[in-house]
Design an enzyme around this catalytic site. Structure first.
Site, PDB file in Angstrom:
ATOM      1  N   ARG A  96       0.831  -1.215   0.000  1.00  0.00           N
ATOM      2  CA  ARG A  96       0.000   0.000   0.000  1.00  0.00           C
ATOM      3  C   ARG A  96       0.862   1.261   0.000  1.00  0.00           C
ATOM      4  O   ARG A  96       0.481   2.274  -0.581  1.00  0.00           O
ATOM      5  CB  ARG A  96      -0.972   0.008   1.184  1.00  0.00           C
ATOM      6  CG  ARG A  96      -0.307  -0.013   2.529  1.00  0.00           C
ATOM      7  CD  ARG A  96      -1.333  -0.094   3.643  1.00  0.00           C
ATOM      8  NE  ARG A  96      -0.688  -0.522   4.879  1.00  0.00           N
ATOM      9  CZ  ARG A  96      -1.346  -0.890   5.956  1.00  0.00           C
ATOM     10  NH1 ARG A  96      -2.664  -0.884   5.958  1.00  0.00           N
ATOM     11  NH2 ARG A  96      -0.711  -1.259   7.032  1.00  0.00           N
TER      12      ARG A  96
ATOM     13  N   GLU B  56     -19.980   1.501  -1.537  1.00  0.00           N
ATOM     14  CA  GLU B  56     -19.147   1.036  -2.638  1.00  0.00           C
ATOM     15  C   GLU B  56     -19.843   1.183  -3.995  1.00  0.00           C
ATOM     16  O   GLU B  56     -19.211   1.529  -4.988  1.00  0.00           O
ATOM     17  CB  GLU B  56     -18.752  -0.431  -2.411  1.00  0.00           C
ATOM     18  CG  GLU B  56     -17.875  -0.657  -1.171  1.00  0.00           C
ATOM     19  CD  GLU B  56     -18.663  -0.655   0.141  1.00  0.00           C
ATOM     20  OE1 GLU B  56     -19.910  -0.706   0.104  1.00  0.00           O
ATOM     21  OE2 GLU B  56     -18.021  -0.613   1.210  1.00  0.00           O
TER      22      GLU B  56
ATOM     23  N   PHE C 282     -15.941  -6.147  -1.629  1.00  0.00           N
ATOM     24  CA  PHE C 282     -16.960  -5.095  -1.647  1.00  0.00           C
ATOM     25  C   PHE C 282     -17.005  -4.361  -2.985  1.00  0.00           C
ATOM     26  O   PHE C 282     -18.040  -3.788  -3.334  1.00  0.00           O
ATOM     27  CB  PHE C 282     -16.766  -4.162  -0.452  1.00  0.00           C
ATOM     28  CG  PHE C 282     -16.699  -4.942   0.837  1.00  0.00           C
ATOM     29  CD1 PHE C 282     -17.619  -5.961   1.063  1.00  0.00           C
ATOM     30  CD2 PHE C 282     -15.709  -4.729   1.769  1.00  0.00           C
ATOM     31  CE1 PHE C 282     -17.558  -6.733   2.213  1.00  0.00           C
ATOM     32  CE2 PHE C 282     -15.635  -5.497   2.928  1.00  0.00           C
ATOM     33  CZ  PHE C 282     -16.561  -6.502   3.152  1.00  0.00           C
TER      34      PHE C 282
ATOM     35  N   ARG D 257      -2.424  -5.380   0.657  1.00  0.00           N
ATOM     36  CA  ARG D 257      -2.092  -4.090   1.280  1.00  0.00           C
ATOM     37  C   ARG D 257      -0.752  -4.147   1.986  1.00  0.00           C
ATOM     38  O   ARG D 257      -0.019  -3.182   2.053  1.00  0.00           O
ATOM     39  CB  ARG D 257      -3.164  -3.709   2.302  1.00  0.00           C
ATOM     40  CG  ARG D 257      -4.353  -2.993   1.701  1.00  0.00           C
ATOM     41  CD  ARG D 257      -5.266  -2.474   2.787  1.00  0.00           C
ATOM     42  NE  ARG D 257      -5.833  -3.547   3.588  1.00  0.00           N
ATOM     43  CZ  ARG D 257      -6.058  -3.477   4.899  1.00  0.00           C
ATOM     44  NH1 ARG D 257      -5.773  -2.380   5.560  1.00  0.00           N
ATOM     45  NH2 ARG D 257      -6.583  -4.501   5.543  1.00  0.00           N
TER      46      ARG D 257
END
Lengths: 322, 281
Positions: free
Chosen positions: A18, A66, A91, A175
């Site tokens: 990330r 979302e 999501f 991430r």
């Protein structure tokens, strides 16, 4: 053209994916005023606060919505921006699937959907947050390009290419830290598999989490006298058909390895091609149509059979059928 | 205030649009006629009075945008665009035929003058808001006009957008609700399907500047849009009280008008009824 410099140790990178994503986004945004970032209340989790601080007017945090976020991103892209829209993989791909389909792909929009925490890397968030189906959902949508960067070097190399290529993308993104496969200076081409090791007996076609494991497996197998080719198929769609067909023709046996359900995943994509062009014995390492569950990655990799040992075992199995 | 001649011209344009809609749908087995007929007055006021457009330059960068989120009412927009000269009137004859540029649902990649592809309800709300965000980012003062169906307000995505749009102060976004009180399975203002309740109050609670007017009163629509344009700091919604199937008494105010065919006899009847209204303007 691809240019590959392999890491010798393949250890876990000290920095997070990330952090690299945010740095690359800032660099891209400095050079291209069309770049905008959207999120659904996960900018902190995604490490994108530095981007938001530097480009507040080009950051849209939509809150926990979302579907609306994907729609807003699609509208922004039709206006002329190049939006990168992030949320956790399930999501965006499950909850906002119809928005990605209609407002995005069918509308010929230009949104780069980033789904984080793929497969077992969702770890302590557990089964509700553990997408084993995200890439499959996305590859069923016409015009989508579906990619899974392996490590930081590949991520940073691919991002500007993803921004420059008009069209809908789904990019899976861990991430946190991942094992380093490539050294700085490596170059990748979207849609082109990377041959990581050559071999004659079998080809392991791997993606994401399973790439480093596949290289470990190839070393285990070498000690047994089995020569395994390893392909990193980081683009699931469009599939590098040439590389798969060459592997089938030259090695005669295929094992796929993915941090994803084997249904509708990388194994499916490869077998769909081979069934039509060159039926070849195959084994598929991956999640065998199960839900995820909570736990550390060290547990989950064993629980779902995604390690080098499982890949090596699949190779031994497929070779018996060759 | 709108002068009388202008008001009459806009009403005539609306009726002309309605006549083209029934003609288009008479050529195919069935089409979304009810909700198309209920928005022609709005489209007339927008395209003839308020929207900055150039039919000869449909992608003009300073144009106002229109997102028809109730995308199934494409025929109303197609007739409007053809009458405005975006494409030849003859093209209207191709509605829903193989290879047409005029599919049931609005498609920006096929039809000249369509700004956004829509069809899956609720989604145009967000794409319209996205365009509005983009305009703000670029310091443009163009407007985005968004047309929502009343049944479409069942979709949660509309309310996600409503919450976000007021937070982001999208005063360049002007939404309309075609409140014709009918969706496929029944009324929208009773408990038959999902009771919408007080739509203005709902939007106002989300921070919007909300107005409600007679959706078949040209002057009232015009004034409401002018108010919305003047209002700064909040997105606007104008709830239009309309009649589904407006202009053709056989189908007016019936849920069955949502999608139906038009027989040759019915076409004659509808056109005659519309012509009478036109003649009496």
């Amino acid at each position: 053209m691809s240019k590959i410099i392999l890491s010798k140790e393949r250890g876990k990178d000290v920095s997070d994916m990330r952090t690299a994503y945010c740095e690359a986004m800032i660099e891209m945004a400095e050079n291209d005023e069309r770049i905008v970032a959207l999120d659904a209340d996960l900018m902190t989790a995604m490490g994108m606060k530095p981007f938001a601080k530097k480009f507040p007017e080009r950051t849209v945090d939509c809150g926990i919505q979302e579907s609306n976020m994907i729609g807003v991103a699609c509208g922004l892209s039709v206006w002329g921006k190049v939006p990168f829209a992030h949320t956790f993989g399930p999501f965006c791909t499950r909850r906002a699937c119809d928005q990605i389909f209609m407002s995005g792909a069918y509308n010929r929009a230009n949104v780069k959907v980033v789904g984080s925490d793929p497969g077992i890397t969702a770890a302590y968030n557990g089964g509700t947050h553990m997408p084993f189906e995200d890439m499959g959902i996305m590859r069923g949508i016409p015009t989508m390009t579906v990619v899974e960067p392996t490590d930081i070097v590949m991520l940073k190399n691919l991002l500007p290419k993803i921004a420059d290529q008009y069209g809908m993308f789904y990019m899976r993104l861990v991430r946190k830290g991942v094992r380093k496969v490539y050294e700085e200076g490596s170059e990748f081409e979207i849609g082109k598999a990377v041959k990581l090791s050559d071999g004659n007996d079998v080809t392991i076609i791997a993606s994401g989490y399973c790439v480093a494991e596949a290289l470990d497996a190839a070393e285990l197998l070498k000690a047994e006298g089995i020569s395994a080719r390893v392909l990193n198929m980081f683009t699931w769609k469009p599939l590098d058909e040439e590389a798969v067909l060459a592997a089938a023709a030259e090695t005669g046996a295929i094992v796929t390895a993915e941090n994803h359900n084997v249904i509708n995943g990388l194994g499916s994509a490869v077998s769909e091609l081979l069934a039509k062009k060159n039926p070849t014995v195959m084994e598929m390492v991956g999640v065998q149509d199960e839900f995820g569950e909570v736990g550390p990655e060290s547990y989950l990799r064993e629980r779902f059979g995604l390690t080098a040992e499982y890949i090596a075992e699949a190779v031994r199995k497929v070779l018996k059928r060759k | 205030m709108m002068d009388d001649a202008k008001k009459k011209a806009l009403k005539r344009f609306s009726i002309q649009t309605q006549m083209e809609i029934v003609k288009m749908i008479s050529r195919v087995p069935a089409g979304h006629i009810g909700g198309s007929l209920s928005i022609t007055d709005l489209l007339s006021v927008l395209y003839n009075k308020h929207m900055k457009i150039d039919p000869k330059n449909p992608k003009w960068e300073n144009r106002d945008w229109l997102v028809l989120s109730k995308g199934h009412c494409g025929p109303a927009l197609y007739a409007t665009l053809a009458l405005k000269g975006y494409f030849p009137m003859e093209q209207l004859e191709t509605l829903n035929s193989p290879g047409t540029n005029l599919p049931s649902h609005a498609d920006r990649n096929r039809t000249v003058g369509i700004d956004m592809t829509t069809g899956s309800l609720g989604q145009g709300a967000s794409t319209a808001a996205g365009v509005a965000v983009g305009m703000k980012m670029d310091g443009k003062d163009n407007k985005v006009y968004l047309i929502l169906g009343d049944g479409e307000l069942n979709e949660g995505q509309v309310w996600e957008m409503a919450m976000m749009a007021s937070t982001k102060k999208l005063d360049n976004l002007i939404a309309f609700v075609d409140y014709n009180k009918l969706q496929i399975d029944g009324r929208t203002d009773t408990d038959e399907v999902c009771n919408l309740g007080d739509i203005c109050a709902k939007f106002a609670a989300f921070g919007w500047y909300a107005q409600r007017v007679d959706g078949h009163d040209i002057e009232a629509i015009d004034e409401a849009i002018a108010n919305a344009k003047d209002h700064k700091g909040d997105p606007s919604v104008i709830v239009l009280d309309t009649v589904k199937g407006n202009g053709w008494s056989r189908i007016a105010d019936t849920a069955g008008s949502h999608s139906r065919g038009v027989s040759p006899e019915e076409l004659e009847e509808a056109l005659a009824e519309m012509q009478t209204v036109m003649d009496n303007i």
